[in-house]
Design a protein around this motif. Structure first.
Motif, PDB file in Angstrom:
ATOM      1  N   HIS A 137       0.861  -1.198   0.000  1.00  0.00           N
ATOM      2  CA  HIS A 137       0.000   0.000   0.000  1.00  0.00           C
ATOM      3  C   HIS A 137       0.889   1.237   0.000  1.00  0.00           C
ATOM      4  CE1 HIS A 137      -3.166   2.848   0.797  1.00  0.00           C
ATOM      5  NE2 HIS A 137      -2.530   3.277   1.884  1.00  0.00           N
ATOM      6  N   LEU A 138       0.576   2.196  -0.868  1.00  0.00           N
ATOM      7  CA  LEU A 138       1.310   3.462  -0.933  1.00  0.00           C
ATOM      8  C   LEU A 138       0.351   4.596  -0.582  1.00  0.00           C
ATOM      9  CD1 LEU A 138       3.329   2.949  -4.253  1.00  0.00           C
ATOM     10  CD2 LEU A 138       4.232   2.860  -1.925  1.00  0.00           C
ATOM     11  N   PRO A 139       0.566   5.279   0.541  1.00  0.00           N
ATOM     12  CA  PRO A 139      -0.365   6.348   0.965  1.00  0.00           C
ATOM     13  C   PRO A 139      -0.072   7.679   0.272  1.00  0.00           C
ATOM     14  CG  PRO A 139       1.352   6.092   2.595  1.00  0.00           C
ATOM     15  CD  PRO A 139       1.615   5.038   1.543  1.00  0.00           C
ATOM     16  N   PHE A 140       0.408   7.592  -0.977  1.00  0.00           N
ATOM     17  CA  PHE A 140       0.729   8.792  -1.737  1.00  0.00           C
ATOM     18  C   PHE A 140      -0.161   8.844  -2.972  1.00  0.00           C
ATOM     19  CE2 PHE A 140       4.615   6.870   0.058  1.00  0.00           C
ATOM     20  CZ  PHE A 140       4.955   7.842   0.990  1.00  0.00           C
ATOM     21  N   SER A 141      -0.251   9.981  -3.557  1.00  0.00           N
ATOM     22  CA  SER A 141      -1.012  10.089  -4.805  1.00  0.00           C
ATOM     23  C   SER A 141      -0.253   9.384  -5.917  1.00  0.00           C
ATOM     24  CB  SER A 141      -1.214  11.560  -5.168  1.00  0.00           C
ATOM     25  OG  SER A 141       0.012  12.137  -5.584  1.00  0.00           O
ATOM     26  N   SER A 143       2.716  11.164  -7.277  1.00  0.00           N
ATOM     27  CA  SER A 143       3.907  11.259  -6.423  1.00  0.00           C
ATOM     28  C   SER A 143       4.876  10.109  -6.646  1.00  0.00           C
ATOM     29  CB  SER A 143       3.492  11.298  -4.949  1.00  0.00           C
ATOM     30  OG  SER A 143       2.681  12.413  -4.681  1.00  0.00           O
ATOM     31  N   THR A 144       4.352   8.967  -7.080  1.00  0.00           N
ATOM     32  CA  THR A 144       5.196   7.769  -7.184  1.00  0.00           C
ATOM     33  C   THR A 144       5.274   7.232  -8.610  1.00  0.00           C
ATOM     34  OG1 THR A 144       3.292   6.375  -6.612  1.00  0.00           O
ATOM     35  CG2 THR A 144       4.720   7.086  -4.802  1.00  0.00           C
TER      36      THR A 144
END
Length: 520
Positions: A385-389, A392-393
Motif C-alpha cells: 500500500h502506498l499512501p501517496f497520490s 507522487s510515485t
C-alpha cells in the motif's frame, strides 16, 4: 613429516594459532604439469596467475612448472613462452628476482597425448624435480585442453604411474569447463576421471567461483542480519542473473559453433550463481557443507511446462558495438552460414522449495550486447500500500539489490526517496558499495585464488560431479527443445542487432509475466 606441514599440502607456522587470518596460507612443496601450454587459457590466465602467486610469496621456493605439448622446444624455449605470457598478462609488477627463482623450476616435455615415450619422459622429469627442487612427490596435472582428450591424458597418467601419489604425497587433476556437452557426456567424463583419481583429487575449475564478488554473496548473506529476513518469497518478486558481453566470438568459431551460449555460460557460471543466491545457510564454510546446500537448490530447480514461453535464443546481427561497425554471427569467419548455434540464451527457472516457491529466476547471457557486465539483481515486491497520490510515485520502481560481479565490483541498493522540494515526489535513488572505494587491497584474479586453493587441497570453490550433472539435468530439456525446433524448421535463433540487449523474444518472455529485463 614436519609438524608445520599440513595434510592438504599447505604450510603453517606451528607457533601461531591456525585460525589467525593475519598471515596467508602458503602452498607446501609441490609442482604442476600443464597440458595445453600453447592455448590462450594457459598464456593469458594460468601462467600469469602462477607468477602472481609467486610474486605474492604464496608458492614454495622450489615450485616447478612442467609444460607438455606437441612442440620441438627445449626448457629455455618454454621459459621464454612463460616469460612473455607473464610480462603481457600478469596482474602484479614484474620483478626479476621472482622470475629468476620461478624460472629455475621450468621444464618442458615434447610429445603427443598417445606418445608412451613422452609420458615416460614426463615421469622421469617429475621424479627429477622431486630430487632437485624438493617437490616431495606433490604434483597437480592441469588439463587446459579440450575435454575430448581428457581420457587419453588421464589414461596415460595412470599407465605410467603419474597418478599414484604414494603414502605421504598427493596427485591432483584440474579440468576446465565445459564439463561435457550434455548429461550423458558429463557422466562419461566424470567416470573417466573417477577411474583414475579419487573424488577429492579432482578439481573442476569454474573461474567465476573464484571472483571476490561471487564469494561476497555468501559473506553478504550470512554475515549480516540485514538481508536474510527478506531473502525469500515473502518479499522477493523475482531474480535476474545476467552475464553480458560486448564482444563477438572473435577467433573462437571452432569452439563456439555447436556449443552456444547456454552450454558455454548458463550450465556452469549462471547456475552456480543461482545456487549461491538461493541456497540455505551452510553449517560451516567448508567444501562439504557448501556442496550439500548447493545440491539441494539445484535438485529443486524445475523448468516451466511451456518451454516456448520460458526460453529465448538469438544470434547477433551486423550492427554497431563500441562505436565500431561489426559483422553478424553468421558472417564471422569459421561459422557455418546456416548455423543454428545461439549467441544469446535466456531461460526462466523455478525453485520448488519453501523459501523460493513462486519466485521466478531469469537467467540470460549473450554476446555483442550493450555492454560487458555480470550481475545478480534481487528485485523486491512493491509495497502492498502506498499512501501517496499516483503522481507522487509515478517514477518509483521496485526496490532492488544488485550484486555487480564484473567489471565494477560491488553492490547497489535501489530504493525510493523524496525529491527535495515542497511537493511529495518520490524517485529511485541508489546506495552504492564499490570494492575499489572501500578496500585498499586489490582483488586477486580468480585463477590465482583457484590455483592456490587447489595446491592447498582446499575445494570449497570447486563444483563436484553431482553439481555438474544436476546442472545438465536442468539445461538438457531446453537444448533438446531447441534441437527439435531446428529439425522441424520452426523458430530458429532470432537475430538481434549488435550493441542491443538481445532478441525481442527475450523481452516478451518477461513481459508475459508483467516484468522487464534490467538495462545495466
Amino acid at each position: 613429516m614436519s609438524p608445520a606441514k599440513q595434510a592438504s599440502g599447505g604450510w603453517t607456522n606451528p607457533l601461531r594459532d591456525p585460525q589467525d587470518r593475519r598471515l596467508p596460507r602458503i602452498a607446501g612443496p609441490c609442482g604442476m604439469v600443464l597440458f595445453g601450454v600453447t592455448g590462450d587459457l594457459s598464456r593469458k590466465k594460468v601462467m600469469p596467475a602462477i607468477y602472481d602467486l609467486a610474486n605474492r610469496g604464496l608458492l614454495p621456493p622450489g615450485f616447478s612448472l612442467v609444460g607438455f605439448a606437441r612442440r620441438d622446444w627445449a626448457d629455455q624455449d618454454f621459459a621464454q613462452i612463460v616469460h612473455d605470457a607473464v610480462k603481457a598478462n600478469a596482474r602484479t609488477e614484474f620483478r626479476e628476482e621472482v622470475w629468476e627463482q620461478l624460472s629455475e623450476g621450468l621444464r618442458f616435455v615434447p610429445g603427443n597425448f598417445d606418445d608412451d615415450e613422452a609420458f615416460d619422459t614426463l615421469r622421469r622429469t617429475v621424479e627429477e624435480l622431486d630430487q632437485q627442487r624438493g617437490t616431495d612427490g606433490n604434483h597437480a596435472f592441469y588439463l587446459a585442453i579440450p575435454p575430448a582428450f581428457f581420457g587419453d591424458v588421464v589414461g596415460q597418467l595412470r599407465e605410467h604411474g603419474l597418478a599414484d601419489s604414494g603414502t605421504d604425497a598427493w596427485r591432483r587433476v584440474v579440468v576446465e569447463k565445459p564439463f561435457g556437452h550434455d548429461l550423458e557426456s558429463a557422466q562419461a567424463l566424470n567416470q573417466v576421471l573417477d577411474d583414475v583419481f579419487p573424488p577429492g583429487s579432482i578439481f573442476r575449475i569454474d573461474h567465476y567461483l573464484g571472483k571476490e564478488t561471487v564469494q561476497n554473496i555468501l559473506a553478504m548473506r550470512f554475515a549480516n542480519t540485514l538481508f536474510e529476513p527478506i531473502w525469500n518469497a515473502n518479499y522477493v518478486d523475482h531474480v535476474q542473473i545476467t552475464m553480458a558481453e560486448d564482444v563477438g566470438i572473435g577467433g573462437r568459431a571452432g569452439y563456439y559453433d555447436g556449443i552456444g551460449a547456454a552450454r558455454d555460460v548458463i550450465q556452469n557460471h549462471l547456475l552456480q550463481l543461482l545456487a549461491l543466491v538461493a541456497m540455505e545457510e551452510p553449517t560451516a564454510f567448508d567444501a562439504e557443507a557448501l556442496r550439500i546446500e548447493k545440491q539441494k537448490v539445484l535438485s529443486s530447480v524445475v523448468l516451466p511446462s511451456r518451454l516456448d514461453l520460458a526460453t529465448a535464443r538469438g544470434q547477433y546481427a551486423p550492427g554497431w558495438s563500441g562505436g565500431v561497425q561489426v559483422p553478424g554471427f553468421l558472417d564471422e569467419e569459421g561459422i557455418d552460414p546456416h548455423s543454428t548455434t545461439e549467441s544469446y540464451a535466456a531461460v526462466k527457472l523455478n525453485i520448488e522449495n519453501r523459501r523460493w516457491a513462486g519466485v521466478p529466476f531469469y537467467l540470460r547471457t549473450g554476446k555483442r550486447l550493450g555492454r560487458r557486465v555480470t550481475e545478480v539483481a534481487i528485485v523486491f515486491k512493491r509495497a502492498p500500500h502506498l499512501p501517496f497520490s499516483p503522481l507522487s510515485t509515478e517514477e518509483l520502481t521496485s526496490n532492488a539489490l544488485v550484486i555487480r560481479v564484473q567489471p565494477d565490483e560491488g553492490m547497489t541498493l535501489r530504493f525510493g526517496s523524496k525529491v527535495p522540494g515542497t511537493q511529495m515526489e518520490i524517485r529511485d535513488v541508489n546506495m552504492d558499495f564499490a570494492y575499489g572505494g572501500s578496500f585498499t587491497e586489490t582483488s586477486p584474479e580468480a585463477y590465482e585464488r583457484l590455483i592456490l586453493d587447489m595446491l592447498l587441497g582446499d575445494p570449497p570453490l570447486f563444483p563436484r560431479h553431482q553439481e555438474v550433472e544436476l546442472s545438465w539435468r536442468i539445461l538438457d530439456p531446453v537444448l533438446d527443445f531447441w534441437a527439435r525446433q531446428d529439425e522441424e524448421g520452426r523458430t530458429p535463433p532470432e537475430p538481434y542487432p549488435s550493441g542491443s540487449w538481445g532478441p525481442a523474444s527475450a523481452d516478451e518472455m518477461l513481459a508475459r509475466d508483467g516484468r522487464a529485463w534490467r538495462r545495466p
